[in-house]
Design an enzyme around this catalytic site. Structure first.
Site, PDB file in Angstrom:
ATOM      1  N   SER A 166       1.347  -1.354   0.452  1.00 22.61           N
ATOM      2  CA  SER A 166       0.345  -0.053   0.250  1.00 22.61           C
ATOM      3  C   SER A 166       0.917   1.056   0.790  1.00 22.61           C
ATOM      4  O   SER A 166       1.767   1.235  -0.815  1.00 22.61           O
ATOM      5  CB  SER A 166      -0.947  -0.161   1.169  1.00 22.61           C
ATOM      6  OG  SER A 166      -2.251   1.427   0.937  1.00 22.61           O
ATOM      7  N   ASP A 264      -9.913  -4.314  -4.649  1.00 23.21           N
ATOM      8  CA  ASP A 264      -9.023  -3.417  -4.578  1.00 23.21           C
ATOM      9  C   ASP A 264      -8.677  -2.098  -4.724  1.00 23.21           C
ATOM     10  O   ASP A 264      -9.259  -2.009  -6.295  1.00 23.21           O
ATOM     11  CB  ASP A 264      -7.610  -3.687  -3.914  1.00 23.21           C
ATOM     12  CG  ASP A 264      -7.085  -2.363  -3.181  1.00 23.21           C
ATOM     13  OD1 ASP A 264      -7.439  -1.418  -2.769  1.00 23.21           O
ATOM     14  OD2 ASP A 264      -5.563  -3.186  -2.867  1.00 23.21           O
ATOM     15  N   HIS A 294      -7.568  -5.349   0.083  1.00 24.06           N
ATOM     16  CA  HIS A 294      -6.682  -5.177  -0.254  1.00 24.06           C
ATOM     17  C   HIS A 294      -5.858  -5.108   1.482  1.00 24.06           C
ATOM     18  O   HIS A 294      -6.867  -5.727   2.202  1.00 24.06           O
ATOM     19  CB  HIS A 294      -6.838  -3.452   0.019  1.00 24.06           C
ATOM     20  CG  HIS A 294      -5.860  -2.369   0.714  1.00 24.06           C
ATOM     21  ND1 HIS A 294      -4.972  -1.753  -0.402  1.00 24.06           N
ATOM     22  CD2 HIS A 294      -5.304  -1.922   1.371  1.00 24.06           C
ATOM     23  CE1 HIS A 294      -3.986  -0.678  -0.649  1.00 24.06           C
ATOM     24  NE2 HIS A 294      -4.288  -1.093   1.184  1.00 24.06           N
TER      25      HIS A 294
END
Length: 336
Positions: A166, A264, A294
């Site tokens: 991320s 995601d 995610h």
């Protein structure tokens, strides 16, 4: 592929616990971050994030930079194929405003075990107290400091990789950009042989299609992305390549593994970045994890199959790219 029931339940729990830190004002973030950290460290949180493999030896330490001391956690495999061992430096996720070393604990331990590498996870400073470009400079400085003292860390400075998920994926590739640019200026810079980017965020300004197609999802909503970017940039130019690496000249970067999750809103950030890397001549492998959301590398107990497969792929990429000194200059092939 439909999201597993347990993941959908996690999304419902997220809403029950009060939503996202990304929705808050800068003044409210520190207290909310602390509350979120307490939940993660508690019994319910540990059931999700898990613990590293007990065969992996860990120690907490620190990296001294010019203006700050950064906490780090070091993971050493029980046996290494070579001594000194290759180095993998990890940067945790959390939208640049939250997250900590515990969040990446399982992932770092698994990569250390499978890749036979020393993994150093860096607790960089967070926004909004420390907005862009502070976290990026912390991460680059940590890599440079570790590589500069290989004997103290027990690592081979010629075999270095970076990884992150991320926001950490953003920071990992930005570190590669910074190292390349420093070398172009004639400065000493760490040589990075591989980058592993797990559902990275790569664009701070444009709203990409997956953000519109997946407005709500477990762990991360599309609105969270823009909220995190607002807190991270704090008014800075989001088109800066060190903020939005999708806008950078990507030539000369190390071989890249890019992973995304089907469910995601950040998915297209990874897809477009993998395409851009390939177009720039960077050896790139791209994998989309079907049925995943995610955060999967931080949820090995909730999503064991996906988490273990993803960690294995990262470890395999590290081992392929960081061939021992003296071996033929092997390089992975491009896969789309």
């Amino acid at each position: 592929m439909r999201l597993p029931l347990r993941t959908r339940l996690l999304g419902a729990l997220r809403s029950t616990l009060g939503g996202s830190v990304a929705d808050l004002s800068p003044d409210e973030v520190p207290a909310a971050r602390e509350r979120s950290g307490r939940i993660q460290a508690g019994p319910a949180g540990r059931v999700i994030v898990g613990h590293h493999d007990r065969r992996v030896v860990t120690e907490d330490g620190r990296v001294e930079l010019d203006d700050v001391t950064l906490p780090v956690r070091v993971y050493r495999p029980p046996r290494t194929a070579s001594v000194p061992a290759p180095l993998v430096v990890n940067f945790h996720g959390g939208g640049f405003v939250q997250g900590d070393l515990d969040q990446s604990d399982w992932f770092c331990g698994e990569v250390s075990l499978l890749a036979g590498a020393v993994v150093v996870s860096v607790d960089y400073r967070l926004a909004p107290e420390h907005p862009f470009p502070v976290p990026a400079h912390d991460c680059y400085g940590a890599v440079a400091a570790i590589v500069a003292e290989p004997n103290g860390w027990g690592i081979d400075p010629r075999r270095v990789a970076v990884m992150g998920d991320s926001a950490g994926g953003n920071l990992a590739t930005v570190v590669c950009l910074m190292a390349r640019d420093a070398r172009a200026r004639g400065e000493d810079a760490p040589g990075i042989g591989a980058q592993c980017l797990v559902y990275p965020g790569t664009e701070m300004v444009d709203v990409l299609p997956s953000e519109r197609e997946i407005p709500e999802a477990p762990i991360l909503h599309a609105s969270d992305i823009r909220g995190f970017h607002r807190l991270y940039l704090a008014g800075a130019d989001g088109t800066d390549p060190y903020a939005s690496p999708l806008r950078a000249d990507l030539t000369g970067l190390p071989p890249a593994l890019v992973q995304t999750a089907e469910h995601d809103p950040l998915r297209d950030h990874g897809i477009r970045y993998a395409d851009a890397l390939t177009a720039a001549g960077v050896t790139t492998r791209y994998t989309d994890y079907r049925g995943a959301c995610h955060g999967y590398v931080s949820m090995p107990r909730l999503l064991p199959h996906v988490a273990h497969q993803a960690a294995w792929e990262v470890s395999s990429w590290v081992r392929t790219c960081l061939v021992p000194a003296g071996d033929p200059d092997l390089r992975p092939t491009v896969e789309g």
